[in-house]
Write a protein that holds these residues in place. Structure first.
Motif, PDB file in Angstrom:
ATOM      1  N   SER A  38       4.931 -25.386 -13.047  1.00 27.64           N
ATOM      2  CA  SER A  38       5.464 -24.836 -14.769  1.00 27.64           C
ATOM      3  C   SER A  38       3.918 -23.909 -14.956  1.00 27.64           C
ATOM      4  O   SER A  38       3.951 -23.476 -15.565  1.00 27.64           O
ATOM      5  N   THR A  39       2.718 -24.799 -14.697  1.00 26.04           N
ATOM      6  CA  THR A  39       1.546 -24.238 -14.530  1.00 26.04           C
ATOM      7  C   THR A  39       1.783 -22.535 -14.378  1.00 26.04           C
ATOM      8  O   THR A  39       1.030 -21.776 -14.753  1.00 26.04           O
ATOM      9  N   LEU A  41       4.101 -20.818 -14.023  1.00 26.35           N
ATOM     10  CA  LEU A  41       5.432 -19.743 -15.227  1.00 26.35           C
ATOM     11  C   LEU A  41       4.524 -19.559 -15.773  1.00 26.35           C
ATOM     12  O   LEU A  41       4.555 -18.176 -16.221  1.00 26.35           O
ATOM     13  N   ASP A  42       3.718 -20.726 -16.413  1.00 25.72           N
ATOM     14  CA  ASP A  42       2.503 -20.466 -17.461  1.00 25.72           C
ATOM     15  C   ASP A  42       1.290 -19.415 -17.513  1.00 25.72           C
ATOM     16  O   ASP A  42       1.694 -18.118 -17.886  1.00 25.72           O
ATOM     17  N   ALA A  43       0.741 -19.176 -15.938  1.00 17.70           N
ATOM     18  CA  ALA A  43      -0.074 -17.971 -15.440  1.00 17.70           C
ATOM     19  C   ALA A  43       0.974 -17.050 -15.621  1.00 17.70           C
ATOM     20  O   ALA A  43       0.682 -15.444 -15.807  1.00 17.70           O
ATOM     21  N   GLY A  45       3.629 -15.859 -17.459  1.00 17.76           N
ATOM     22  CA  GLY A  45       4.121 -15.346 -18.234  1.00 17.76           C
ATOM     23  C   GLY A  45       5.045 -14.693 -18.521  1.00 17.76           C
ATOM     24  O   GLY A  45       6.671 -13.962 -18.952  1.00 17.76           O
ATOM     25  N   TYR A  46       6.149 -15.414 -17.607  1.00 19.51           N
ATOM     26  CA  TYR A  46       7.546 -16.253 -16.691  1.00 19.51           C
ATOM     27  C   TYR A  46       8.058 -17.041 -17.342  1.00 19.51           C
ATOM     28  O   TYR A  46       7.021 -18.059 -16.845  1.00 19.51           O
ATOM     29  N   ASP A  47       8.999 -17.410 -17.764  1.00 18.00           N
ATOM     30  CA  ASP A  47      10.585 -18.426 -17.775  1.00 18.00           C
ATOM     31  C   ASP A  47      11.587 -18.261 -17.756  1.00 18.00           C
ATOM     32  O   ASP A  47      12.136 -17.635 -17.318  1.00 18.00           O
ATOM     33  N   ARG A  52      12.322 -25.108 -14.526  1.00 17.09           N
ATOM     34  CA  ARG A  52      11.613 -26.207 -15.436  1.00 17.09           C
ATOM     35  C   ARG A  52      12.119 -27.024 -14.799  1.00 17.09           C
ATOM     36  O   ARG A  52      12.310 -28.587 -15.438  1.00 17.09           O
TER      37      ARG A  52
END
Length: 170
Positions: A38-39, A41-43, A45-47, A52
């Motif tokens: 999750s970290t 993905l956040d770094a 900028g992708y989801d 998840r």
């Protein structure tokens, strides 16, 4: 300026190191886990909902086994050893050139990765705009060990750097 006979010494050591094959092996300090995914993905900028819910992006393979702060590569790491040889011969600067990754499958939360490293090739000396140097390519292979004792390859990476004498030092 490299000393006379440097090329012969460099290539002899490259041949010796390459002959060791997958000489270095490291185990990831932590299994694949959702907080790190999750970290990441956040770094980036992708989801993606898939990531998840228990799978990791394949491009994260290296994340699990990177030495990080306070840890070192194994003493038998072929890339580190080749870099030391070139530094000793006067090739003191490093420039990353490229990285080629291949992914066999997605990683799953709970899997424990291990990585092996081998020296793939050393080519040089080559004259570049940065200075004279050697292109050094290492090959990393990531595996997951299964409970039945089998080992599955999940990713590979060819990593190439230019180790060179800076232009001003010639």
């Amino acid at each position: 300026m490299p000393a006379e006979g440097a090329h012969e010494r460099i290539m002899a050591e490259a041949e010796r190191i390459a002959a060791l094959g997958e000489a270095s092996e490291s185990v990831a300090p932590f299994p694949v886990n959702q907080p790190t995914i999750s970290t990441w993905l956040d770094a980036m900028g992708y989801d993606n909902e898939r990531f998840r819910r228990g799978e990791a992006p394949p491009s994260m393979a290296q994340v699990w086994t990177m030495p990080g702060l306070g840890r070192r590569r194994p003493d038998d790491d072929p890339l580190s050893r080749m870099m030391e040889v070139l530094t000793a011969e006067g090739y003191t600067a490093v420039l990353g050139t490229n990285c080629e990754q291949t992914y066999e499958r997605y990683l799953r939360v709970g899997e424990q990765l291990r990585v092996t490293t081998a020296l793939d090739t050393v080519a040089g000396p080559k004259r570049t705009a940065m200075g004279e140097g050697y292109f050094v390519t290492s090959r990393n292979t990531w595996y997951v060990d299964h409970e039945d004792g089998t080992r599955e390859k999940v990713a590979t990476m060819l990593f190439r750097v230019l180790k060179f004498v800076p232009g001003g030092d010639r």
